[in-house]
Structures are given as structure tokens and as C-alpha cells.
Design a protein around this motif. Structure first.
Motif, mmCIF file in Angstrom:
data_model
loop_
_atom_site.group_PDB
_atom_site.id
_atom_site.type_symbol
_atom_site.label_atom_id
_atom_site.label_comp_id
_atom_site.label_asym_id
_atom_site.label_seq_id
_atom_site.Cartn_x
_atom_site.Cartn_y
_atom_site.Cartn_z
ATOM 1 N N LEU A 11 45.205 85.873 0.826
ATOM 2 C CA LEU A 11 44.410 86.868 1.542
ATOM 3 C C LEU A 11 44.737 88.290 1.104
ATOM 4 O O LEU A 11 43.889 89.187 1.228
ATOM 5 N N ARG A 12 45.913 88.514 0.572
ATOM 6 C CA ARG A 12 46.256 89.824 0.012
ATOM 7 C C ARG A 12 45.483 90.088 -1.283
ATOM 8 O O ARG A 12 45.345 91.226 -1.696
ATOM 9 N N GLU A 13 44.994 89.031 -1.922
ATOM 10 C CA GLU A 13 44.235 89.177 -3.160
ATOM 11 C C GLU A 13 42.723 89.140 -2.922
ATOM 12 O O GLU A 13 41.968 89.793 -3.631
ATOM 13 N N THR A 14 42.281 88.342 -1.972
ATOM 14 C CA THR A 14 40.859 88.256 -1.635
ATOM 15 C C THR A 14 40.749 87.743 -0.201
ATOM 16 O O THR A 14 41.404 86.763 0.161
ATOM 17 N N ASN A 15 39.955 88.415 0.608
ATOM 18 C CA ASN A 15 39.838 88.067 2.025
ATOM 19 C C ASN A 15 38.811 86.945 2.211
ATOM 20 O O ASN A 15 37.745 87.133 2.766
ATOM 21 N N GLY A 16 39.155 85.759 1.699
ATOM 22 C CA GLY A 16 38.303 84.590 1.820
ATOM 23 C C GLY A 16 37.777 84.134 0.472
ATOM 24 O O GLY A 16 37.732 84.902 -0.487
ATOM 25 N N VAL A 17 37.398 82.848 0.412
ATOM 26 C CA VAL A 17 36.872 82.240 -0.816
ATOM 27 C C VAL A 17 35.732 81.312 -0.413
ATOM 28 O O VAL A 17 35.896 80.477 0.475
ATOM 29 N N TRP A 18 34.581 81.467 -1.095
ATOM 30 C CA TRP A 18 33.416 80.630 -0.837
ATOM 31 C C TRP A 18 33.001 79.908 -2.104
ATOM 32 O O TRP A 18 33.169 80.430 -3.195
ATOM 33 N N ASN A 19 32.424 78.710 -1.935
ATOM 34 C CA ASN A 19 31.907 77.992 -3.099
ATOM 35 C C ASN A 19 30.419 78.262 -3.263
ATOM 36 O O ASN A 19 29.826 79.039 -2.498
ATOM 37 N N GLU A 20 29.793 77.592 -4.227
ATOM 38 C CA GLU A 20 28.387 77.847 -4.533
ATOM 39 C C GLU A 20 27.437 77.431 -3.423
ATOM 40 O O GLU A 20 26.281 77.851 -3.392
ATOM 41 N N TYR A 21 27.891 76.613 -2.475
ATOM 42 C CA TYR A 21 27.053 76.178 -1.365
ATOM 43 C C TYR A 21 27.215 77.057 -0.138
ATOM 44 O O TYR A 21 26.606 76.805 0.885
ATOM 45 N N GLY A 22 28.065 78.044 -0.246
ATOM 46 C CA GLY A 22 28.313 78.931 0.879
ATOM 47 C C GLY A 22 29.393 78.437 1.825
ATOM 48 O O GLY A 22 29.599 78.997 2.897
ATOM 49 N N ASP A 23 30.079 77.361 1.441
ATOM 50 C CA ASP A 23 31.178 76.857 2.273
ATOM 51 C C ASP A 23 32.357 77.803 2.185
ATOM 52 O O ASP A 23 32.730 78.243 1.099
ATOM 53 N N ALA A 24 32.943 78.069 3.308
ATOM 54 C CA ALA A 24 34.128 78.916 3.337
ATOM 55 C C ALA A 24 35.338 78.051 3.006
ATOM 56 O O ALA A 24 35.947 77.439 3.879
ATOM 57 N N VAL A 25 35.664 77.984 1.734
ATOM 58 C CA VAL A 25 36.808 77.198 1.269
ATOM 59 C C VAL A 25 38.082 77.749 1.912
ATOM 60 O O VAL A 25 38.944 76.996 2.357
ATOM 61 N N VAL A 26 38.190 79.070 1.960
ATOM 62 C CA VAL A 26 39.249 79.758 2.711
ATOM 63 C C VAL A 26 38.557 80.846 3.517
ATOM 64 O O VAL A 26 37.834 81.672 2.964
ATOM 65 N N TRP A 27 38.753 80.826 4.831
ATOM 66 C CA TRP A 27 38.138 81.815 5.711
ATOM 67 C C TRP A 27 38.771 83.189 5.523
ATOM 68 O O TRP A 27 39.913 83.304 5.077
ATOM 69 N N SER A 28 38.045 84.208 5.947
ATOM 70 C CA SER A 28 38.612 85.559 5.995
ATOM 71 C C SER A 28 39.669 85.595 7.096
ATOM 72 O O SER A 28 39.679 84.746 8.006
ATOM 73 N N ALA A 29 40.545 86.578 7.037
ATOM 74 C CA ALA A 29 41.579 86.722 8.069
ATOM 75 C C ALA A 29 40.948 86.890 9.448
ATOM 76 O O ALA A 29 41.432 86.316 10.435
#
Length: 143
Positions: free
Chosen positions: A43-61
Motif C-alpha cells: 500500500l505504500r507503493e500503490t493504494n490498491g490493485v485491480w485486474n482487467e475485470y475490475g476485481d479489487a485484487v488488493v483493496w485500497s486502505a
């Protein structure tokens, strides 16, 4: 480190601005449990990660706080499911399951949670393994 790994696994990813440092303490305060160090670093590098389908692979803080508090306080959830107090949800899948950190007797692990059955199954032991499987093995790796 995390941007490099995610970029190698999923070149189409768009990175967000890092999460604000104060959010990590808000997560801990709101949920009453420490944020796993590897999740803080991501999260210090990116506040969340999404895939091509819009799934929140890692949610924002912010979503980690909001969704976990909602799940813990929803009256219907208290009747339908085992308690969520020892879990920290942080991602979801297009197939329905959500993913959470749980502290096991051997340290933190990551479980998949099925909202239809309340099944909680340990699927990996690190965020790195979770990301590798999410981006290389598709949606069925956790079944």
C-alpha cells in the motif's frame, strides 16, 4: 518491490498513488489488529490493485477499513456467519470469494471466504504467493 512484481505478473496494471501513512494506523485502530507488514509495504507503493475485470485484487486502505467494519457490524452477518474479528479482508474475486489475513498458530496466512457457505480455507501464506496465483492461475486457483 511490489510494483515490479505486479508489473511483471500483469503488465496491463495501472498503479495508484501510495496510501497515506496515517491510514495504516487507522486500520489498526479501527480493526484492533496489526496490518501485516507486507500489506503495508504494498500500500505504500500503490493504494490498491485491480485486474482487467475490475476485481479489487488488493483493496485500497480506505476500503479495508470500511468493508471490514461493515462486515463486523452488520446484524445479519452476525446471525449468518462465524465472527470476523480475527480476519482482515483485503481483496475479492470475480467468482465471489473474498480474501483475508488470518493469524494462524504459525503466523499470518491468507484465507478465501465464501459468503454462501461461510467456508474459510487457508490458500496461501504470503501476499507474494497470493498475487502470483491471482495473476498467473486465473480465478480458480483458490478452489
Amino acid at each position: 518491490m511490489w510494483r515490479l512484481l505486479i508489473g511483471e505478473l500483469y503488465p496491463e496494471v495501472e498503479f495508484l498513488e501510495p496510501a497515506k501513512e496515517a491510514l495504516f494506523w487507522r486500520i489498526e485502530e479501527a480493526l484492533g489488529m496489526p496490518v501485516p507488514w507486507e500489506l503495508v509495504e504494498l500500500l505504500r507503493e500503490t493504494n490498491g490493485v485491480w485486474n482487467e475485470y475490475g476485481d479489487a485484487v488488493v483493496w485500497s486502505a480506505e476500503r479495508i477499513i470500511e468493508d471490514n467494519l461493515a462486515m463486523r457490524s452488520e446484524p445479519d452477518y452476525r446471525e449468518l456467519y462465524a465472527p470476523f474479528d480475527n480476519l482482515m479482508f483485503f481483496g475479492d474475486s470475480d467468482m465471489g470469494p473474498q480474501f483475508a489475513y488470518v493469524h494462524t498458530g504459525y503466523g499470518p496466512g491468507i484465507i478465501s471466504w465464501d459468503h454462501e457457505t461461510d467456508e474459510r480455507r487457508l490458500v496461501v501464506v504470503s501476499l507474494r504467493d497470493y498475487l502470483v496465483r491471482r495473476f498467473t492461475q486465473g480465478s480458480d486457483w483458490f478452489r
